[in-house]
Scaffold this motif. Structure first.
Motif, PDB file in Angstrom:
ATOM      1  N   ARG A 270       0.834  -1.205   0.000  1.00 24.89           N
ATOM      2  CA  ARG A 270       0.000   0.000   0.000  1.00 24.89           C
ATOM      3  C   ARG A 270       0.872   1.260   0.000  1.00 24.89           C
ATOM      4  O   ARG A 270       0.597   2.219  -0.733  1.00 24.89           O
ATOM      5  N   LEU A 273       2.265   1.947  -3.346  1.00 25.57           N
ATOM      6  CA  LEU A 273       1.245   2.368  -4.314  1.00 25.57           C
ATOM      7  C   LEU A 273       0.720   3.769  -4.048  1.00 25.57           C
ATOM      8  O   LEU A 273       0.073   4.357  -4.916  1.00 25.57           O
ATOM      9  N   THR A 274       0.976   4.305  -2.860  1.00 24.23           N
ATOM     10  CA  THR A 274       0.368   5.587  -2.501  1.00 24.23           C
ATOM     11  C   THR A 274       1.377   6.696  -2.232  1.00 24.23           C
ATOM     12  O   THR A 274       0.987   7.861  -2.180  1.00 24.23           O
ATOM     13  N   LEU A 398      -3.388   1.269  -7.830  1.00 22.93           N
ATOM     14  CA  LEU A 398      -4.641   1.162  -7.095  1.00 22.93           C
ATOM     15  C   LEU A 398      -5.822   1.276  -8.042  1.00 22.93           C
ATOM     16  O   LEU A 398      -5.811   2.077  -8.974  1.00 22.93           O
ATOM     17  N   ALA A 402      -6.980   6.385  -2.998  1.00 20.72           N
ATOM     18  CA  ALA A 402      -6.357   5.952  -1.752  1.00 20.72           C
ATOM     19  C   ALA A 402      -7.233   6.224  -0.541  1.00 20.72           C
ATOM     20  O   ALA A 402      -7.229   5.449   0.424  1.00 20.72           O
ATOM     21  N   LEU A 405      -9.622   3.375   0.670  1.00 22.23           N
ATOM     22  CA  LEU A 405      -9.139   2.138   1.274  1.00 22.23           C
ATOM     23  C   LEU A 405      -9.588   2.079   2.728  1.00 22.23           C
ATOM     24  O   LEU A 405      -9.520   3.076   3.448  1.00 22.23           O
ATOM     25  N   LEU A 419      -7.301  -4.372  -0.749  1.00 19.01           N
ATOM     26  CA  LEU A 419      -6.364  -3.536  -1.483  1.00 19.01           C
ATOM     27  C   LEU A 419      -6.580  -3.816  -2.974  1.00 19.01           C
ATOM     28  O   LEU A 419      -5.840  -4.554  -3.614  1.00 19.01           O
ATOM     29  N   VAL A 421      -6.442  -3.586  -6.843  1.00 15.39           N
ATOM     30  CA  VAL A 421      -5.446  -3.082  -7.794  1.00 15.39           C
ATOM     31  C   VAL A 421      -5.831  -3.502  -9.209  1.00 15.39           C
ATOM     32  O   VAL A 421      -6.650  -4.406  -9.412  1.00 15.39           O
TER      33      VAL A 421
END
Length: 433
Positions: A270, A273-274, A398, A402, A405, A419, A421
C-alpha cells in the motif's frame, strides 16, 4: 474454557490513580473508530490528555492500562518479574464472560510458549526456538516464491485483484503451514480459522477450537511419521512435552506469524502504491522494498497493541498507580511514535532500510519479544512475496482512490480490509511463451 475465580477485583480509584473502572473515569474505549482510521492522531491526544500510561476500557467494560510511552513500554517489557506475561494474575477474571470475544487473544492460563512465564516460559523457548532456527532461509524463500506464483497465477490473466484477500493474507499461512509440516490442502482452512480468530468477533471461540484440532492432528501425524519440519524438530527435542503443549506452541507460532506478516505485506505494498518516495519499487527498485518494509514497522506496524502484561504487585508506572493484577497492554505503534524516541532516531533512520531497525518496537521487546528466528522467517516471507508480486505485475496501481481504502476494524492489528489493484494481464507461469 475455565478461568481462575480466586482473583481479587481491580482497584476502583479514579482517573488520577487506579485502574479505570466504570463510568466517569475518563477511560478510552479500546475499539472506537479512531484506532483503525487515525491512530496517530488518537495517540497524540492520549499522550496529551493522559500521559504515557492511558486508562482504557475493553469490550464488556473491562479495565486495563495502555502503555504508549516508549520508555515506559521498555520498562514494562524489561522487568519480567514485576510485569510478567502471566494471565493468571489478572484481577478481572471474575468479570470475564465465557464468550468474551478477546479471550483467545488475551488467553487463559495454559502451557504454551505465549501464555507461560518465568522458568516455564524459558523451557518452551528452549524447545521452540531451535525448531524455528532449523528452517533453511533458502528453503523458506523457495516455498514463498512457489506459493506466491501460485496465488498470482490465479489472478494475473484478468488484470484486477484484491491484494489482501487474494495474496497478502493467504501467502504467509500457506508458507507457515508447509514449514510446520501441513500438506498444502490444509493451509486454506487454517487461513480462514486464523482470520476469524484475529477479527475477535462472535466466531472467534469456535475458530480457536478448530485451530486446536488442526494442530493436534498434526502432532499425531508427525509423531507417527517425522519429517524435515518445525513440528518434527519440536518432537525430537530431548526434554519431553505433552501433546497438548506441542499443539499449543504450534498454535502460537502459526497465529503470531500469520496475520502480522500478511499486514506487513499489504501495508508495505500500500505504501509503495500511494507514496511517490517508494514508487520506484514498482519498476524494480529492490532497495525501496526494504525501505518500505522498514517504514511500515515504524509508522504502520501490523501489531499496534499487544496483550499483555500483568502487575505482580502494586507499583507505579508513568505517574499512575498500578494495582496488583492490573492488565497492561503494550501500545507498540504508539510507542514508536513517541516524540522522545523520534527525536533521537530522526526521520532518516526511520525512512532508511539500513538504519533505525534496532530501535523500533514492532516485534516487542524483552524476554517475551518475538523470537529472532521467527522475525527472520516473517521478513523472508514478506520481502520475497512483495518481490515476486512486483516482478510478475510490474505496473500495479490502485483501482480505487487511496482515501477509499478501508482499515480493518481493530485496535490491536493494523491492516487493510482490501487492497484493490489493476494491472496489465500477463500469462500464468504454466503458459507457454
Amino acid at each position: 474454557m475455565t478461568n481462575p475465580s480466586s482473583a481479587t477485583p481491580a482497584s476502583t480509584a479514579g482517573p488520577g490513580g487506579g485502574c479505570p473502572v466504570g463510568a466517569g473515569t475518563g477511560a478510552v474505549a479500546l475499539g472506537g473508530p479512531g484506532f483503525p482510521t487515525e491512530p496517530r492522531e488518537l495517540y497524540r491526544s492520549m499522550r496529551r490528555d493522559h500521559g504515557p500510561v492511558v486508562p482504557v476500557e475493553l469490550p464488556g467494560g473491562l479495565p486495563a492500562w495502555l502503555v504508549i510511552g516508549y520508555r515506559e513500554l521498555h520498562q514494562v517489557t524489561s522487568e519480567g518479574e514485576l510485569f510478567p506475561r502471566d494471565v493468571s494474575l489478572w484481577n478481572q477474571w471474575g468479570n470475564v464472560p465465557a464468550d468474551w470475544p478477546l479471550l483467545p487473544m488475551v488467553g487463559t492460563p495454559m502451557p504454551s510458549i505465549y501464555f507461560t512465564a518465568g522458568a516455564e516460559h524459558r523451557r518452551h523457548v528452549a524447545m521452540v526456538v531451535p525448531a524455528l532456527e532449523g528452517a533453511d532461509p533458502f528453503e523458506i524463500r523457495r516455498h514463498c516464491e512457489q506459493l506466491a506464483d501460485r496465488l498470482i497465477d490465479a489472478v494475473c490473466t484478468r488484470g484486477t485483484a484484491d491484494l489482501v484477500a487474494e495474496f497478502a493474507e493467504p501467502l504467509p499461512v500457506l508458507v507457515l503451514a508447509r514449514l510446520v509440516g501441513f500438506p498444502d490442502d490444509e493451509g486454506a482452512d487454517i487461513a480462514r480459522v486464523l482470520k476469524d480468530l484475529a477479527d475477535g468477533g462472535p466466531g472467534a471461540q469456535q475458530a480457536h477450537l478448530r485451530f486446536g484440532e488442526h494442530m493436534r492432528r498434526l502432532v499425531a501425524a508427525k509423531r507417527a511419521r517425522p519429517g524435515d519440519d518445525v513440528t518434527s524438530r519440536m518432537l525430537a527435542h530431548p526434554e519431553p512435552f505433552t501433546d497438548e503443549e506441542y499443539a499449543l506452541d504450534l498454535m502460537a507460532i502459526t497465529a503470531a506469524g500469520h496475520l502480522t506478516t500478511a499486514d506487513w505485506i499489504s501495508n508495505s505494498t500500500r505504501l509503495m502504491l500511494t507514496e511517490d518516495q517508494f514508487a520506484d519499487a514498482l519498476s524494480g527498485g529492490r532497495h525501496s522494498v526494504a525501505e518500505a518494509m522498514n517504514e511500515v514497522l515504524w509508522e504502520d506496524g501490523p501489531t499496534q497493541i499487544l496483550a499483555g502484561r500483568w502487575a505482580a504487585r502494586d507499583t507505579r508506572l508513568g505517574g499512575r498507580n498500578i494495582a496488583r493484577g492490573d492488565m497492561l497492554l503494550l501500545g507498540l505503534g504508539a510507542a514508536n511514535a513517541d516524540p522522545h524516541i523520534r527525536q533521537q532516531v530522526g526521520p532518516s533512520a526511520v525512512r532508511s532500510g539500513q538504519g533505525g531497525n534496532s530501535a523500533h518496537l514492532a516485534f516487542s521487546h524483552g524476554e517475551y519479544r518475538c523470537p529472532f528466528p521467527a522475525q527472520e522467517i516473517a521478513e523472508v516471507i514478506a520481502r520475497t512475496g512483495i518481490e515476486v508480486l512486483l516482478d510478475r505485475l510490474p505496473d500495479l496501481e490502485l483501482a480505487v482512490p487511496a482515501d477509499q481504502l478501508v482499515r480493518r476494524p481493530s485496535a490491536f492489528l493494523r491492516g487493510s480490509t482490501a487492497l484493490p489493484v489493476r494491472f496489465t494481464p500477463v500469462r500464468t507461469t504454466g503458459d507457454a511463451l
